[in-house]
Scaffold this motif. Structure first.
Motif, PDB file in Angstrom:
ATOM      1  N   ASP A   1     -31.003  -0.447 -13.210  1.00  0.00           N
ATOM      2  CA  ASP A   1     -31.540  -1.707 -13.987  1.00  0.00           C
ATOM      3  C   ASP A   1     -33.331  -1.809 -13.566  1.00  0.00           C
ATOM      4  OD1 ASP A   1     -29.227  -2.053 -15.505  1.00  0.00           O
ATOM      5  OD2 ASP A   1     -28.457  -3.763 -14.122  1.00  0.00           O
ATOM      6  N   ALA A   2     -33.251  -1.901 -12.371  1.00  0.00           N
ATOM      7  CA  ALA A   2     -35.051  -1.958 -11.988  1.00  0.00           C
ATOM      8  C   ALA A   2     -35.581  -0.737 -12.382  1.00  0.00           C
ATOM      9  CB  ALA A   2     -34.982  -2.108 -10.417  1.00  0.00           C
ATOM     10  N   LEU A   3     -35.014   0.508 -12.165  1.00  0.00           N
ATOM     11  CA  LEU A   3     -35.717   1.675 -12.754  1.00  0.00           C
ATOM     12  C   LEU A   3     -36.066   1.505 -13.999  1.00  0.00           C
ATOM     13  CD1 LEU A   3     -33.792   4.329 -10.454  1.00  0.00           C
ATOM     14  CD2 LEU A   3     -36.063   3.859 -10.237  1.00  0.00           C
ATOM     15  N   ASP A   4     -35.065   1.385 -14.979  1.00  0.00           N
ATOM     16  CA  ASP A   4     -35.375   1.122 -16.490  1.00  0.00           C
ATOM     17  C   ASP A   4     -36.607   0.117 -16.708  1.00  0.00           C
ATOM     18  OD1 ASP A   4     -33.425   2.837 -17.042  1.00  0.00           O
ATOM     19  OD2 ASP A   4     -31.861   1.334 -17.383  1.00  0.00           O
ATOM     20  N   LEU A   5     -36.512  -1.002 -16.040  1.00  0.00           N
ATOM     21  CA  LEU A   5     -37.581  -2.165 -16.179  1.00  0.00           C
ATOM     22  C   LEU A   5     -38.993  -1.461 -15.662  1.00  0.00           C
ATOM     23  CD1 LEU A   5     -38.216  -4.971 -16.961  1.00  0.00           C
ATOM     24  CD2 LEU A   5     -37.541  -5.624 -14.757  1.00  0.00           C
ATOM     25  N   LEU A   6     -38.764  -0.995 -14.539  1.00  0.00           N
ATOM     26  CA  LEU A   6     -40.018  -0.257 -14.203  1.00  0.00           C
ATOM     27  C   LEU A   6     -40.750   0.672 -15.196  1.00  0.00           C
ATOM     28  CD1 LEU A   6     -42.073   0.203 -11.836  1.00  0.00           C
ATOM     29  CD2 LEU A   6     -40.619   1.624 -10.800  1.00  0.00           C
ATOM     30  N   TYR A   7     -39.732   1.579 -15.688  1.00  0.00           N
ATOM     31  CA  TYR A   7     -40.288   2.626 -16.720  1.00  0.00           C
ATOM     32  C   TYR A   7     -40.934   1.865 -17.854  1.00  0.00           C
ATOM     33  CZ  TYR A   7     -40.403   6.251 -20.061  1.00  0.00           C
ATOM     34  OH  TYR A   7     -40.570   7.180 -20.954  1.00  0.00           O
ATOM     35  N   LYS A   8     -40.185   0.882 -18.509  1.00  0.00           N
ATOM     36  CA  LYS A   8     -40.804   0.095 -19.651  1.00  0.00           C
ATOM     37  C   LYS A   8     -41.899  -0.549 -19.186  1.00  0.00           C
ATOM     38  CE  LYS A   8     -39.222  -4.144 -22.398  1.00  0.00           C
ATOM     39  NZ  LYS A   8     -39.272  -3.665 -23.595  1.00  0.00           N
ATOM     40  N   LEU A   9     -42.143  -1.095 -18.110  1.00  0.00           N
ATOM     41  CA  LEU A   9     -43.434  -1.607 -17.682  1.00  0.00           C
ATOM     42  C   LEU A   9     -44.604  -0.557 -17.694  1.00  0.00           C
ATOM     43  CD1 LEU A   9     -42.581  -4.096 -14.829  1.00  0.00           C
ATOM     44  CD2 LEU A   9     -43.848  -4.829 -16.710  1.00  0.00           C
ATOM     45  N   GLU A  10     -44.262   0.392 -17.086  1.00  0.00           N
ATOM     46  CA  GLU A  10     -45.056   1.559 -16.673  1.00  0.00           C
ATOM     47  C   GLU A  10     -45.632   2.370 -18.402  1.00  0.00           C
ATOM     48  OE1 GLU A  10     -45.750   6.039 -15.095  1.00  0.00           O
ATOM     49  OE2 GLU A  10     -43.757   5.375 -15.181  1.00  0.00           O
ATOM     50  N   GLN A  11     -44.654   2.311 -19.462  1.00  0.00           N
ATOM     51  CA  GLN A  11     -44.972   2.623 -20.492  1.00  0.00           C
ATOM     52  C   GLN A  11     -45.568   1.455 -21.385  1.00  0.00           C
ATOM     53  OE1 GLN A  11     -44.746   6.126 -21.585  1.00  0.00           O
ATOM     54  NE2 GLN A  11     -44.024   5.967 -19.287  1.00  0.00           N
ATOM     55  N   GLU A  12     -45.220   0.459 -21.232  1.00  0.00           N
ATOM     56  CA  GLU A  12     -45.902  -0.510 -22.102  1.00  0.00           C
ATOM     57  C   GLU A  12     -46.999  -1.291 -21.594  1.00  0.00           C
ATOM     58  OE1 GLU A  12     -41.913  -1.988 -24.592  1.00  0.00           O
ATOM     59  OE2 GLU A  12     -42.821  -3.307 -23.002  1.00  0.00           O
ATOM     60  N   CYS A  13     -47.190  -1.151 -20.261  1.00  0.00           N
ATOM     61  CA  CYS A  13     -48.129  -2.323 -19.669  1.00  0.00           C
ATOM     62  C   CYS A  13     -49.349  -1.727 -18.577  1.00  0.00           C
ATOM     63  CB  CYS A  13     -47.520  -3.510 -19.108  1.00  0.00           C
ATOM     64  SG  CYS A  13     -46.262  -4.256 -20.225  1.00  0.00           S
ATOM     65  N   CYS A  14     -48.873  -0.676 -18.134  1.00  0.00           N
ATOM     66  CA  CYS A  14     -49.690   0.052 -17.050  1.00  0.00           C
ATOM     67  C   CYS A  14     -50.606   1.112 -17.593  1.00  0.00           C
ATOM     68  CB  CYS A  14     -48.883   0.557 -15.902  1.00  0.00           C
ATOM     69  SG  CYS A  14     -48.130  -0.912 -15.035  1.00  0.00           S
TER      70      CYS A  14
END
Length: 94
Positions: free
Chosen positions: A81-94
């Motif tokens: 779950d944390a890995l999925d959220l991290l990926y989402k953050l990377e793709q959308e926000c970083c």
């Protein structure tokens, strides 16, 4: 997961970057508080969090600067779950 409407190159509207970064740091803190992972991670992240606080930076900045080590740590913790959220953050926000 990512939604078709969340394209940071068009707009950051409707992308919850700050909220998701705060949630990810909460997950990180829970793992650290529970003693998950190797001890090196604990001192590393606590030092980086103190640096973040001293510089007055937000959690999104912290996540963006720690992407690779966060991926490694959450993988070691087997937290998909944390890995999925991290990926989402990377793709959308970083």
């Amino acid at each position: 997961m990512l939604t078709p409407d969340s394209d940071r190159y068009i707009s950051f509207c409707n992308i919850e970057c700050d909220q998701n970064a705060d949630l990810l740091v909460t997950l990180l803190d829970k793992h650290l508080d529970a003693g998950h992972g190797k001890e090196q991670w604990h001192s590393y992240f606590r030092n980086k969090q103190q640096e973040q606080k001293n510089m007055g930076r937000d959690n999104l900045n912290f996540v963006g600067n720690q992407l690779n080590v966060l991926y490694s740590y959450f993988a070691e913790c087997d937290d998909s779950d944390a890995l999925d959220l991290l990926y989402k953050l990377e793709q959308e926000c970083c």
